[in-house]
Design a protein around this motif. Structure first.
Motif, PDB file in Angstrom:
ATOM      1  N   GLY A 142      22.954  41.010  30.886  1.00 49.21           N
ATOM      2  CA  GLY A 142      23.828  41.559  32.166  1.00 49.21           C
ATOM      3  C   GLY A 142      24.768  41.315  32.914  1.00 49.21           C
ATOM      4  N   MET A 143      24.627  40.367  32.863  1.00 49.48           N
ATOM      5  CA  MET A 143      25.852  39.506  33.679  1.00 49.48           C
ATOM      6  C   MET A 143      26.923  39.445  33.274  1.00 49.48           C
ATOM      7  N   SER A 144      27.230  39.341  31.412  1.00 45.68           N
ATOM      8  CA  SER A 144      28.538  39.711  30.964  1.00 45.68           C
ATOM      9  C   SER A 144      29.337  41.004  31.510  1.00 45.68           C
ATOM     10  N   GLN A 145      28.109  41.649  31.312  1.00 41.88           N
ATOM     11  CA  GLN A 145      29.218  43.153  31.692  1.00 41.88           C
ATOM     12  C   GLN A 145      29.654  43.254  33.309  1.00 41.88           C
ATOM     13  N   GLY A 146      29.540  42.183  33.970  1.00 36.85           N
ATOM     14  CA  GLY A 146      30.734  42.586  34.716  1.00 36.85           C
ATOM     15  C   GLY A 146      31.453  40.854  34.866  1.00 36.85           C
ATOM     16  N   ILE A 147      31.309  40.611  34.289  1.00 35.66           N
ATOM     17  CA  ILE A 147      32.853  39.916  33.695  1.00 35.66           C
ATOM     18  C   ILE A 147      33.378  40.564  33.857  1.00 35.66           C
ATOM     19  N   PRO A 148      35.551  40.690  34.250  1.00 34.85           N
ATOM     20  CA  PRO A 148      36.153  41.203  34.299  1.00 34.85           C
ATOM     21  C   PRO A 148      36.630  40.970  33.002  1.00 34.85           C
ATOM     22  N   ASP A 149      36.913  39.094  32.586  1.00 34.59           N
ATOM     23  CA  ASP A 149      37.669  38.718  31.523  1.00 34.59           C
ATOM     24  C   ASP A 149      36.808  39.186  30.516  1.00 34.59           C
ATOM     25  N   ARG A 150      37.309  39.893  29.796  1.00 30.40           N
ATOM     26  CA  ARG A 150      36.110  39.932  29.049  1.00 30.40           C
ATOM     27  C   ARG A 150      36.331  39.211  27.599  1.00 30.40           C
ATOM     28  N   SER A 151      37.772  38.147  27.761  1.00 29.34           N
ATOM     29  CA  SER A 151      38.053  37.299  26.771  1.00 29.34           C
ATOM     30  C   SER A 151      36.848  36.125  27.208  1.00 29.34           C
ATOM     31  N   PHE A 173      32.041  33.580  24.422  1.00 32.45           N
ATOM     32  CA  PHE A 173      30.547  33.281  23.922  1.00 32.45           C
ATOM     33  C   PHE A 173      29.860  33.516  22.534  1.00 32.45           C
ATOM     34  N   THR A 174      30.816  35.208  22.501  1.00 33.07           N
ATOM     35  CA  THR A 174      29.835  35.634  20.993  1.00 33.07           C
ATOM     36  C   THR A 174      30.526  35.029  20.166  1.00 33.07           C
TER      37      THR A 174
END
Ligand SMILES: *Cc1c(COP(=O)(O)O)cnc(C)c1O
Length: 548
Positions: free
Chosen positions: A514-523, A528-529
């Motif tokens: 859920g938190m990852s969706q709030g990270i604007p820097d998708r890089s 981490f993927t």
């Protein structure tokens, strides 16, 4: 006329300013710089990725050069990396790794025992219907048949049609039977591939090369809904095609055809719709997309990878389905996965075209290799004849009646679950589930809490983002007596608990998601993927010294 004069004047003015009092070498060098600059600007503006997304990426990359930021991100990432790795280590606890070839080969008995041990890992009871999608049909009889057929054909390779003509005939028949399911006319054609991703990759390649040759398009673009499968983005990355995502309608979760129309440019080589899409299970309006394709003279691909072998049988099973296949003028290709609801073993899919001219551009041919003229239809050179034979066997083992019966059960189960979930106040179902995927969300609490709670009861569902949701992809396992009822009862019970405190934060595994969706820097999410993917290949280090 006046305009022409004005242009002449302007040219004269610029020419005078530009050339006034300059040495010839200066003129030459300035011209060269201008030309190179133009070429660079052209290259900068016309890339696969949009300007905005590139701009963001560059800004974030620069931010990551700030030492404090870099340190912070690196330390977070290495923590995440360690977490992923430790999870794998934990999962395999007590089972030693094989990190180099055993000195002596193992016996048949030993190997079968080891395989049973390995396949026993994992806690999810997918055979009992606790898992969304993944395995679409499980039946001892079918597995025995497939094992026999694979055994008979395991050594075959359709790369050599002269040596293995039988397996080539099987592939041709799988393609033809599938084309018939989708109302392909006499000109329809296609190939088998190793999966939906390869089917999509092949279609994109075919259209890219077709557009280059027929229309001279050098900077191809594909326009598709945000809900289309990432296989298209992968194809974009592999093939140098720009992918333009257009939104879906916030009520129906079908592609916004108006937005699609506005996104079409002179470089558009393909429009895409899904029947249904993976995340929300809704079906795009293929008639509207195909009409747009016809009007703009752009080919249209229908991604029926997931639902193809359900939706093709739905009418016969008594459900109404809007037209979506080659019966719709303008549809030029369809991908359908035999290894999903076709119930064939993994590693098989079909890509179909309305006409051979597209398939010709899928093929890869090299004429000057010392090893001979080399032509191959798909990504692979050598191909697994055993999988083709097993897929063929699955199709003729089910037959039309078998597929229609299974479709009836799967769609009935889906509709039962949709009906029960729709009755629950704090939940909603996204759009109208077209085949067998039910996506749910909530306005009352964070939906991941439900996912987490169901996870603790043994369910494995798919989390969705933008907007957040979870989905259940109903398979044949969910049609067994009591499974759907158990799911509904578990949801109801967990909702009772959640609604006692609807405002609580998400915790557990999904908190990070859920938190990852709030990270604007998708890089960073990308980084981490990649670590997650690394962790799939974890073994303790070997000695690194090879055979002596
Ligand atoms: C699964 C899927 C694909 C890709 O198929 P793979 O077999 O996983 O490569 C493409 N589109 C949709 C809608 C899918 O569900």
């Amino acid at each position: 006329m006046a305009l022409d004069l004005a242009k002449e004047n302007l040219k004269g003015l610029l020419g005078n300013w530009y050339l006034a009092g300059r040495e010839p070498w200066q003129v030459v060098s300035a011209t060269a710089t201008a030309v190179l600059g133009g070429v660079w600007l052209w290259g900068f503006l016309f890339q696969e990725e949009s300007l905005v997304s590139r701009g963001k990426r560059v800004a974030f990359r620069l931010a990551r050069h700030i030492p404090a930021v870099a340190r912070r991100i690196d330390s977070e990432l290495s923590k995440i990396n360690k977490d992923f790795q430790e999870e794998v280590i934990h999962r395999n606890e007590g089972n030693p790794y094989i990190v180099s070839l055993p000195e002596q080969g193992k016996t048949h008995r030993e190997i079968v025992d080891m395989v049973k041990l390995y396949l026993g890992f994992g806690d999810y009871r997918w055979q009992d219907g606790y898992v969304s999608g993944a395995v679409y049909y499980f039946d001892e009889g079918l597995i025995r048949l497939l094992t026999d057929v694979y055994g008979l054909a395991s050594y075959t390779n359709p790369l050599h049609p002269d040596i293995f003509p039988g397996v080539c005939k099987m592939e041709a028949e799988v393609v033809r039977m599938t084309a018939e399911l989708f109302h392909g006319g006499p000109a329809s054609c296609g190939t088998m591939t190793t999966g939906g991703t390869e089917s999509i990759l092949m279609a994109c390649k075919a259209y890219r090369d077709y557009a280059r040759e027929e229309w001279g398009i050098k900077h191809p673009e594909i326009v598709l809904p945000t809900t289309a499968h990432p296989a298209f983005d992968k194809a974009g990355l592999y093939l140098g095609i720009r992918i333009t995502h257009v939104p879906v309608d916030p009520e129906t979760y079908k592609v916004d055809v108006g937005a699609m129309r506005r996104a079409v440019s002179r470089n558009t080589i393909l429009l895409v719709g899904s029947t249904p899409n993976f995340p929300y299970g809704t079906m795009d309006d293929i008639e509207a997309v195909a009409a747009l394709g016809l009007r703009k003279r752009v080919p249209v691909h229908v991604d029926a990878c997931l639902g193809g072998f359900v939706i093709a049988f739905m009418r016969r099973a008594g459900y109404s389905v809007p037209p979506f296949d080659f019966a719709v003028p303008g549809v030029t290709s369809i991908s359908a996965d035999t290894h999903k609801y076709g119930f064939a073993p993994k590693g098989s899919s079909v890509i179909l075209y309305s006409e051979p001219k597209y398939r010709h551009h899928q093929f890869c041919v090299t004429t000057d290799w010392p090893g001979g003229v080399y032509g191959s239809p798909t990504v692979n050179g050598s191909r697994a004849g055993g999988i083709i034979a097993a897929c063929w066997a699955t199709m003729i083992s089910f037959g039309l009646e078998g597929y229609v019966d299974t479709t009836k059960k799967i769609v009935e189960t889906t509709r039962y679950i949709v009906k029960r979930l729709s009755e629950m106040d704090s939940l909603f179902v996204f759009g109208e589930p077209a085949t067998s995927v039910i996506a749910i969300g909530s306005r009352a609490f964070h939906i991941y809490r439900l996912s987490d709670a169901l996870g603790k009861r043994g369910w494995n569902l798919n989390p969705l983002q933008y907007p957040p949701g979870i989905h259940l992809c109903v398979t044949h396992m969910h049609t067994a007596p009591g499974v759907a009822e158990r799911f509904v009862a578990d949801v109801r019970a967990e909702l009772g608990t959640i609604m006692q405190d609807p405002g609580r934060q998400v915790d557990g595994k999904l908190a990070m998601y859920g938190m990852s969706q709030g990270i604007p820097d998708r890089s960073i999410v990308g980084d981490f993927t990649r670590f997650f993917l690394d962790s799939m290949y974890y073994t303790p280090a070997g000695r690194g010294d090879g055979p002596a």
